[in-house]
Design an enzyme around this catalytic site. Structure first.
Site, PDB file in Angstrom:
ATOM      1  N   ILE A  12       0.825  -1.215   0.000  1.00 21.01           N
ATOM      2  CA  ILE A  12       0.000   0.000   0.000  1.00 21.01           C
ATOM      3  C   ILE A  12       0.862   1.269   0.000  1.00 21.01           C
ATOM      4  O   ILE A  12       0.400   2.339  -0.407  1.00 21.01           O
ATOM      5  CB  ILE A  12      -0.968  -0.025   1.217  1.00 21.01           C
ATOM      6  CG1 ILE A  12      -2.208   0.801   0.976  1.00 21.01           C
ATOM      7  CG2 ILE A  12      -0.272   0.372   2.505  1.00 21.01           C
ATOM      8  CD1 ILE A  12      -3.315   0.555   1.981  1.00 21.01           C
ATOM      9  N   VAL A  29       4.009  -5.339  10.616  1.00 21.33           N
ATOM     10  CA  VAL A  29       2.867  -6.264  10.552  1.00 21.33           C
ATOM     11  C   VAL A  29       3.378  -7.642  10.951  1.00 21.33           C
ATOM     12  O   VAL A  29       4.314  -8.171  10.341  1.00 21.33           O
ATOM     13  CB  VAL A  29       2.240  -6.304   9.136  1.00 21.33           C
ATOM     14  CG1 VAL A  29       1.085  -7.305   9.107  1.00 21.33           C
ATOM     15  CG2 VAL A  29       1.763  -4.917   8.713  1.00 21.33           C
ATOM     16  N   HIS A  45       6.208 -11.709   5.917  1.00 20.80           N
ATOM     17  CA  HIS A  45       5.981 -11.317   4.531  1.00 20.80           C
ATOM     18  C   HIS A  45       7.315 -11.012   3.885  1.00 20.80           C
ATOM     19  O   HIS A  45       8.199 -10.417   4.497  1.00 20.80           O
ATOM     20  CB  HIS A  45       5.059 -10.103   4.446  1.00 20.80           C
ATOM     21  CG  HIS A  45       5.409  -8.999   5.400  1.00 20.80           C
ATOM     22  ND1 HIS A  45       5.071  -9.051   6.741  1.00 20.80           N
ATOM     23  CD2 HIS A  45       6.073  -7.843   5.221  1.00 20.80           C
ATOM     24  CE1 HIS A  45       5.513  -7.965   7.341  1.00 20.80           C
ATOM     25  NE2 HIS A  45       6.140  -7.213   6.445  1.00 20.80           N
TER      26      HIS A  45
HETATM   27  P1  5GP Z   1       7.015  -4.429   7.552  1.00 21.91           P
HETATM   28  O1  5GP Z   1       7.262  -3.024   8.017  1.00 21.91           O
HETATM   29  O2  5GP Z   1       6.246  -5.218   8.589  1.00 21.91           O
HETATM   30  O3  5GP Z   1       8.228  -5.146   7.065  1.00 21.91           O
HETATM   31  O4  5GP Z   1       6.108  -4.296   6.269  1.00 21.91           O
HETATM   32  C1  5GP Z   1       4.718  -4.144   6.315  1.00 21.91           C
HETATM   33  C2  5GP Z   1       4.302  -3.640   4.963  1.00 21.91           C
HETATM   34  O5  5GP Z   1       2.914  -3.808   4.836  1.00 21.91           O
HETATM   35  C3  5GP Z   1       4.596  -2.154   4.750  1.00 21.91           C
HETATM   36  O6  5GP Z   1       5.438  -1.995   3.626  1.00 21.91           O
HETATM   37  C4  5GP Z   1       3.216  -1.541   4.557  1.00 21.91           C
HETATM   38  O7  5GP Z   1       3.210  -0.506   3.614  1.00 21.91           O
HETATM   39  C5  5GP Z   1       2.375  -2.723   4.136  1.00 21.91           C
HETATM   40  N1  5GP Z   1       0.989  -2.625   4.528  1.00 21.91           N
HETATM   41  C6  5GP Z   1       0.511  -2.295   5.767  1.00 21.91           C
HETATM   42  N2  5GP Z   1      -0.821  -2.329   5.774  1.00 21.91           N
HETATM   43  C7  5GP Z   1      -1.207  -2.671   4.514  1.00 21.91           C
HETATM   44  C8  5GP Z   1      -2.492  -2.858   3.911  1.00 21.91           C
HETATM   45  O8  5GP Z   1      -3.550  -2.704   4.517  1.00 21.91           O
HETATM   46  N3  5GP Z   1      -2.496  -3.204   2.602  1.00 21.91           N
HETATM   47  C9  5GP Z   1      -1.349  -3.384   1.887  1.00 21.91           C
HETATM   48  N4  5GP Z   1      -1.482  -3.732   0.608  1.00 21.91           N
HETATM   49  N5  5GP Z   1      -0.125  -3.225   2.427  1.00 21.91           N
HETATM   50  C10 5GP Z   1      -0.062  -2.868   3.728  1.00 21.91           C
END
Ligand code: 5GP
Length: 123
Positions: free
Chosen positions: A31, A96, A100
């Protein structure tokens, strides 16, 4: 483990731009993209962090890289190159808590991520 936003995306409870799905994994556009191409490949099984990967999860976690490369080939950026990143916990920048694989592509990506500029900003 309580549901995260990614479980809601798997269950189609919230929308996402889904680009790939199979029995083990789902891929969808980030997103908040950090490169011209930025999508996430997630296991359907909710595993909170890399630290929570169990022995029986090894196949599914390896599958995420397989899916990343498959999409890269299909979208035509495999040869040009790309980066995969999986952040873990606070210092890794994880926000999150459902593992991922970030897949970033479409421009030359800087390395290392922890630059002197960032270092001095954090000190
Ligand atoms: P992290 O910071 O945990 O490595 O990455 C989490 C990723 O999830 C971030 O790049 C963030 O932009 C993405 N993200 C968070 N919420 C959402 C959502 O509701 N939809 C989508 N498509 N991506 C999300």
């Amino acid at each position: 483990m309580s549901d995260t936003i990614f479980t809601k995306i798997i269950n189609r409870e919230i929308p996402a731009e889904i680009i790939y799905e199979d029995e083990l994994a789902l891929a969808f556009s980030d997103i908040n993209p950090q490169a011209p191409v930025h999508f996430l490949v997630i296991p359907k099984k909710p595993i909170a962090t890399i630290n929570d990967i169990a022995e029986e999860d090894r196949h599914v976690v390896g599958h995420l890289s397989y899916v990343a490369a498959k999409i890269a080939a299909e979208k035509g950026f495999a040869e040009e190159g790309f980066r995969t990143v999986m952040n873990c916990n606070e210092f890794g920048g994880q926000t999150v808590y459902h593992i991922h694989l970030h897949v970033l592509a479409g421009k030359p990506l800087g390395w290392p991520p922890y630059t002197d500029k960032l270092k001095s900003a954090l000190e």
